[in-house]
Scaffold this active site. Structure first.
Site, PDB file in Angstrom:
ATOM      1  N   ASP A   1       0.827  -1.206   0.000  1.00 37.74           N
ATOM      2  CA  ASP A   1       0.000   0.000   0.000  1.00 37.74           C
ATOM      3  C   ASP A   1       0.865   1.261   0.000  1.00 37.74           C
ATOM      4  O   ASP A   1       1.923   1.296   0.629  1.00 37.74           O
ATOM      5  CB  ASP A   1      -0.899  -0.009   1.249  1.00 37.74           C
ATOM      6  CG  ASP A   1      -1.963   1.073   1.205  1.00 37.74           C
ATOM      7  OD1 ASP A   1      -2.320   1.515   0.099  1.00 37.74           O
ATOM      8  OD2 ASP A   1      -2.421   1.489   2.282  1.00 37.74           O
ATOM      9  N   GLY A   2       0.391   2.286  -0.683  1.00 37.51           N
ATOM     10  CA  GLY A   2       1.065   3.581  -0.649  1.00 37.51           C
ATOM     11  C   GLY A   2       1.645   4.024  -1.973  1.00 37.51           C
ATOM     12  O   GLY A   2       2.292   5.074  -2.052  1.00 37.51           O
ATOM     13  N   ASN A   3       1.397   3.261  -3.055  1.00 41.01           N
ATOM     14  CA  ASN A   3       1.965   3.633  -4.359  1.00 41.01           C
ATOM     15  C   ASN A   3       1.461   4.991  -4.835  1.00 41.01           C
ATOM     16  O   ASN A   3       2.235   5.815  -5.323  1.00 41.01           O
ATOM     17  CB  ASN A   3       1.616   2.572  -5.410  1.00 41.01           C
ATOM     18  CG  ASN A   3       2.270   1.242  -5.142  1.00 41.01           C
ATOM     19  OD1 ASN A   3       3.208   1.146  -4.363  1.00 41.01           O
ATOM     20  ND2 ASN A   3       1.770   0.199  -5.778  1.00 41.01           N
TER      21      ASN A   3
ATOM     22  N   HIS B   1       2.966   2.848  -9.091  1.00 35.71           N
ATOM     23  CA  HIS B   1       2.814   1.398  -9.232  1.00 35.71           C
ATOM     24  C   HIS B   1       4.077   0.766  -9.820  1.00 35.71           C
ATOM     25  O   HIS B   1       4.444  -0.353  -9.445  1.00 35.71           O
ATOM     26  CB  HIS B   1       1.586   1.084 -10.087  1.00 35.71           C
ATOM     27  CG  HIS B   1       0.293   1.489  -9.443  1.00 35.71           C
ATOM     28  ND1 HIS B   1      -0.063   1.085  -8.169  1.00 35.71           N
ATOM     29  CD2 HIS B   1      -0.714   2.288  -9.887  1.00 35.71           C
ATOM     30  CE1 HIS B   1      -1.246   1.606  -7.864  1.00 35.71           C
ATOM     31  NE2 HIS B   1      -1.659   2.338  -8.884  1.00 35.71           N
TER      32      HIS B   1
ATOM     33  N   SER C   1      -7.143  -5.790  -5.446  1.00 33.60           N
ATOM     34  CA  SER C   1      -8.322  -6.249  -4.709  1.00 33.60           C
ATOM     35  C   SER C   1      -9.577  -6.176  -5.561  1.00 33.60           C
ATOM     36  O   SER C   1      -9.609  -5.503  -6.608  1.00 33.60           O
ATOM     37  CB  SER C   1      -8.518  -5.401  -3.439  1.00 33.60           C
ATOM     38  OG  SER C   1      -9.065  -4.140  -3.765  1.00 33.60           O
TER      39      SER C   1
ATOM     40  N   GLU D   1     -12.040  -4.519  -4.848  1.00 33.28           N
ATOM     41  CA  GLU D   1     -12.490  -3.119  -4.774  1.00 33.28           C
ATOM     42  C   GLU D   1     -11.680  -2.198  -5.693  1.00 33.28           C
ATOM     43  O   GLU D   1     -12.123  -1.087  -6.011  1.00 33.28           O
ATOM     44  CB  GLU D   1     -12.382  -2.601  -3.331  1.00 33.28           C
ATOM     45  CG  GLU D   1     -13.387  -3.214  -2.362  1.00 33.28           C
ATOM     46  CD  GLU D   1     -12.997  -4.609  -1.899  1.00 33.28           C
ATOM     47  OE1 GLU D   1     -11.789  -4.932  -1.939  1.00 33.28           O
ATOM     48  OE2 GLU D   1     -13.901  -5.382  -1.523  1.00 33.28           O
ATOM     49  N   ASN D   2     -10.494  -2.645  -6.133  1.00 31.74           N
ATOM     50  CA  ASN D   2      -9.634  -1.778  -6.940  1.00 31.74           C
ATOM     51  C   ASN D   2     -10.202  -1.490  -8.335  1.00 31.74           C
ATOM     52  O   ASN D   2      -9.731  -0.568  -9.014  1.00 31.74           O
ATOM     53  CB  ASN D   2      -8.233  -2.375  -7.088  1.00 31.74           C
ATOM     54  CG  ASN D   2      -7.404  -2.288  -5.820  1.00 31.74           C
ATOM     55  OD1 ASN D   2      -6.472  -3.060  -5.618  1.00 31.74           O
ATOM     56  ND2 ASN D   2      -7.733  -1.347  -4.934  1.00 31.74           N
ATOM     57  N   TRP D   3     -11.215  -2.249  -8.756  1.00 34.04           N
ATOM     58  CA  TRP D   3     -11.836  -1.967 -10.058  1.00 34.04           C
ATOM     59  C   TRP D   3     -12.520  -0.598 -10.059  1.00 34.04           C
ATOM     60  O   TRP D   3     -12.822  -0.058 -11.124  1.00 34.04           O
ATOM     61  CB  TRP D   3     -12.867  -3.046 -10.405  1.00 34.04           C
ATOM     62  CG  TRP D   3     -12.274  -4.407 -10.621  1.00 34.04           C
ATOM     63  CD1 TRP D   3     -12.327  -5.470  -9.775  1.00 34.04           C
ATOM     64  CD2 TRP D   3     -11.537  -4.863 -11.767  1.00 34.04           C
ATOM     65  NE1 TRP D   3     -11.675  -6.554 -10.307  1.00 34.04           N
ATOM     66  CE2 TRP D   3     -11.181  -6.205 -11.529  1.00 34.04           C
ATOM     67  CE3 TRP D   3     -11.144  -4.258 -12.967  1.00 34.04           C
ATOM     68  CZ2 TRP D   3     -10.455  -6.961 -12.454  1.00 34.04           C
ATOM     69  CZ3 TRP D   3     -10.419  -5.000 -13.884  1.00 34.04           C
ATOM     70  CH2 TRP D   3     -10.082  -6.336 -13.633  1.00 34.04           C
TER      71      TRP D   3
ATOM     72  N   ARG E   1     -11.193   2.131  -9.318  1.00 35.69           N
ATOM     73  CA  ARG E   1     -10.234   3.165  -9.709  1.00 35.69           C
ATOM     74  C   ARG E   1     -10.388   3.512 -11.187  1.00 35.69           C
ATOM     75  O   ARG E   1     -11.105   2.842 -11.922  1.00 35.69           O
ATOM     76  CB  ARG E   1      -8.809   2.689  -9.404  1.00 35.69           C
ATOM     77  CG  ARG E   1      -8.586   2.421  -7.923  1.00 35.69           C
ATOM     78  CD  ARG E   1      -7.158   2.052  -7.618  1.00 35.69           C
ATOM     79  NE  ARG E   1      -6.968   1.841  -6.188  1.00 35.69           N
ATOM     80  CZ  ARG E   1      -5.789   1.601  -5.621  1.00 35.69           C
ATOM     81  NH1 ARG E   1      -4.690   1.567  -6.375  1.00 35.69           N
ATOM     82  NH2 ARG E   1      -5.691   1.413  -4.325  1.00 35.69           N
TER      83      ARG E   1
ATOM     84  N   GLU F   1       0.470 -12.273  13.400  1.00 39.47           N
ATOM     85  CA  GLU F   1       0.948 -11.041  14.032  1.00 39.47           C
ATOM     86  C   GLU F   1       0.954  -9.946  12.961  1.00 39.47           C
ATOM     87  O   GLU F   1       1.494 -10.136  11.881  1.00 39.47           O
ATOM     88  CB  GLU F   1       2.363 -11.235  14.588  1.00 39.47           C
ATOM     89  CG  GLU F   1       2.455 -12.281  15.693  1.00 39.47           C
ATOM     90  CD  GLU F   1       1.676 -11.899  16.934  1.00 39.47           C
ATOM     91  OE1 GLU F   1       1.551 -10.684  17.215  1.00 39.47           O
ATOM     92  OE2 GLU F   1       1.169 -12.817  17.623  1.00 39.47           O
TER      93      GLU F   1
END
Length: 235
Positions: free
Chosen positions: A15-17, A32, A60, A62-64, A66, A202
């Site tokens: 995460d964070g791209n 990316h 994911s 959900e990324n569709w 974008r 963890e």
């Protein structure tokens, strides 16, 4: 001093791209690309450490949502990586698995995924699991549907179902649960990532953005893992 055992299975939410690119005034696709390099770095380092399984959240369900441009850029990067991986397979000896619903991918990308799985199946040094068009709830629902079909066909008895039996209906069938889950970028949530498999993992959350993630960051996360007392519900 006794050497502490390495986690067999590490999972990472990459995460964070986008934020990395925005900070530099670059398009999100540049983030990316930098994230893909961070993945290569991390995967190679995991292999040198003796980590057996590395699972990464690549795209994911959900990324569709974008932009079409960003989704297209991510898919092109994935295709490019898989083409290179297939080319270098004899040298790197990495085994590939894909978690998620691949049916929504382009025929070309789906073929590359299946080809990578088939051609790398003989390698056992390190296994990289790509979560691609993956959502944890979607995985469980797909597993329930597959189990229900077996019940209807008389192949399964619902009264005999156990957690271990159901896990074989999931994308991760045959893969041990991750001991350590790392999320860079400063976000403090799991985002529908491996909910069944991570109940006793963890979690380490880190402020570094994924394209800047380094071997030193992985070492720091593993050190945190070694500092935990894993009781699995016991005292």
């Amino acid at each position: 001093m006794e050497k502490l055992p390495m986690p067999r299975h590490i999972a990472i939410i990459m995460d964070g791209n986008g934020r990395w690119a925005k900070k530099r005034g670059l398009p999100r696709t540049a983030g990316h690309s930098a994230g893909a390099e961070a993945f290569r770095r991390t995967a190679n380092y995991c292999r040198t450490l003796g980590v057996e399984y590395l699972t990464v959240y690549a795209f994911s369900t959900e990324n569709w949502k974008r932009s079409e441009e960003e989704v297209s850029g991510i898919m092109k990067l994935l295709a490019k990586y898989l083409q290179e991986a297939l080319r270098d397979m004899e040298k790197n000896h990495v085994r590939f698995r894909f978690f998620g619903d691949l049916s929504r991918l382009s025929p070309e990308l789906r073929r590359l995924c299946l080809d990578a799985e088939a051609r790398s199946s003989e390698y056992h040094e390190v296994q990289v699991n790509f979560c691609l068009n993956y959502g944890g709830r979607d995985e469980i629902v797909r597993g329930i549907r597959a189990y229900a079909r077996d019940v209807q066909a008389g192949k399964a008895d619902p009264d005999a179902l156990t957690e271990e039996m159901f896990s074989h209906y999931l994308d991760s069938a045959g893969v041990p649960d991750p001991e350590l889950v790392i999320r860079p970028s400063g976000e403090l949530r799991t985002s529908n990532f491996l909910p069944w498999q991570t109940v006793y993992s963890e979690f380490v959350f880190m402020d570094v953005l994924w394209p800047d993630f380094s071997p030193a960051d992985l070492d720091a996360a593993i050190a945190q893992y070694h500092g935990r007392n894993r009781r699995f519900g016991g005292v």
